[in-house]
Design a protein around this motif. Structure first.
Motif, mmCIF file in Angstrom:
data_model
loop_
_atom_site.group_PDB
_atom_site.id
_atom_site.type_symbol
_atom_site.label_atom_id
_atom_site.label_comp_id
_atom_site.label_asym_id
_atom_site.label_seq_id
_atom_site.Cartn_x
_atom_site.Cartn_y
_atom_site.Cartn_z
ATOM 1 N N ALA A 2 0.838 -1.199 0.000
ATOM 2 C CA ALA A 2 0.000 0.000 0.000
ATOM 3 C C ALA A 2 0.873 1.249 0.000
ATOM 4 N N GLU A 3 2.037 1.175 0.668
ATOM 5 C CA GLU A 3 2.936 2.320 0.715
ATOM 6 C C GLU A 3 3.516 2.616 -0.672
ATOM 7 N N VAL A 4 3.824 1.588 -1.412
ATOM 8 C CA VAL A 4 4.347 1.747 -2.766
ATOM 9 C C VAL A 4 3.273 2.369 -3.661
ATOM 10 N N ASN A 6 0.817 4.303 -2.699
ATOM 11 C CA ASN A 6 0.639 5.704 -2.310
ATOM 12 C C ASN A 6 1.737 6.580 -2.903
ATOM 13 N N GLU A 7 2.982 6.090 -2.888
ATOM 14 C CA GLU A 7 4.083 6.850 -3.467
ATOM 15 C C GLU A 7 3.897 7.005 -4.972
ATOM 16 N N HIS A 10 1.194 9.482 -5.594
ATOM 17 C CA HIS A 10 1.693 10.828 -5.294
ATOM 18 C C HIS A 10 2.532 11.361 -6.455
#
Length: 92
Positions: A2-4, A6-7, A10
């Motif tokens: 999920a962090e990947v 989001n990046e 962005h």
């Protein structure tokens, strides 16, 4: 994972923002060119319209300067009233 995502989202949003800024700039350039073309294509009447638009822009600028000058004068008067009166001494 999920962090990947989001990046990645962005970064995509930043690219979209940059492209929209460029698009906005180009649209304003095209609008300016169309206005000048309208003034030259139509002939004498178009030239008069262009001159009238230029004069309106100049009057708008002068109105803004006039308002700024009024504001400055009011501030100076307020400052003069706030300062204690001092006698004039020609030889300090």
């Amino acid at each position: 994972m999920a962090e990947v995502m989001n990046e990645l989202l962005h970064e995509l949003m930043k690219q979209f923002h940059q492209r929209f800024d460029q698009l906005d700039f180009r649209v304003s350039e095209i609008k300016s060119e169309l206005q000048s073309m309208r003034g030259t294509i139509v002939g004498t009447q178009g030239t008069m319209v262009s001159m009238q638009n230029d004069l309106l822009n100049i009057y708008g600028i002068l109105d803004r300067y006039d308002a700024r000058l009024d504001r400055i004068e009011r501030r100076l008067e307020l400052r003069e009233l706030a300062e204690p009166p001092m006698p004039f001494d020609p030889h300090p």
